[in-house]
Enzyme design. Structure first.
Site, short mmCIF file in Angstrom:
data_model
loop_
_atom_site.label_atom_id
_atom_site.label_comp_id
_atom_site.label_asym_id
_atom_site.label_seq_id
_atom_site.Cartn_x
_atom_site.Cartn_y
_atom_site.Cartn_z
CB SER A 55 -6.85 -3.10 -10.04
OG SER A 55 -6.38 -2.81 -11.35
CB VAL A 60 -3.73 2.54 -2.92
CG1 VAL A 60 -3.24 1.82 -1.68
CG2 VAL A 60 -4.35 3.88 -2.55
CB CYS A 61 -2.80 -1.48 -6.40
SG CYS A 61 -4.35 -1.90 -5.59
CD GLU A 62 1.57 3.78 -10.27
OE1 GLU A 62 2.41 4.71 -10.17
OE2 GLU A 62 0.59 3.84 -11.03
CB THR A 65 3.12 -3.17 -6.76
OG1 THR A 65 1.81 -3.69 -6.50
CG2 THR A 65 3.93 -4.19 -7.54
#
EC number: 1.11.1.24
Length: 169
Positions: A55, A60-62, A65
């Site tokens: 998500s 971590v995903c932020e 990306t």
């Protein structure tokens, strides 16, 4: 034996086939932040990098990306897609907030096609979302690189991804 990744040290099972280098990359339909369908995988005239994340609303995903957006800024001949289960509306807000322009952010909410890549989490608190992984697909539509991050809360190895992309373009 079931394939797993870890969430804070606890194994969670993945649903779908295990793709290996040399396999044909299945075509999967995802939905962009602008509600347009996009086909990832299969043969194309560019090298494809398909990144799956749980998500965009997690740190971590932020970070991942934003980092891939930065890394891929100057690369020609490569199409990068970050796929999560977040709704396109949230993805659009994310992209606008962080000026994400060098990668396509897309959702698998509609078809759950990324199960074809074996990254759908099949149990536990994260059931139904995607594991953290990176697939590089060559122009012939074959899997050239796979990185299934063993611990969901950790970032992928960016250097490996960049080196493989440079080798293929």
């Amino acid at each position: 034996m079931a394939r797993t990744v870890n969430l804070k040290g606890n194994p969670v099972t993945l649903v779908g086939p295990e793709l290996k280098v040399g396999d044909r990359a299945p075509e999967a339909v995802v939905v962009t932040k602008d509600l347009q369908e996009k086909i990832v995988g299969g043969a194309k005239d560019v090298v494809q990098v398909i990144i799956t994340v749980p998500s965009l609303d997690t740190p971590v995903c932020e970070t991942e990306t934003k980092k891939f957006n930065e890394i891929m800024a100057g690369m020609e001949g490569v199409d990068v897609t970050v796929v999560s289960m977040d709704l396109p509306f949230a993805q659009k807000r994310f992209c606008e907030s962080f000026n994400i322009q060098n990668v396509t952010v897309a959702s698998d909410f509609r078809y759950r096609d990324m199960e074809k890549y074996g990254v759908l989490i099949g149990e536990g608190a994260l059931k139904g979302i995607l594991a953290r992984a990176v697939f590089i697909i060559d122009k012939e539509g074959k899997v050239a690189y796979v990185q299934l991050v063993p611990e969901i809360t950790e970032e992928p190895n960016y250097d490996e991804v960049v080196n493989k992309v440079k080798e293929l373009i």
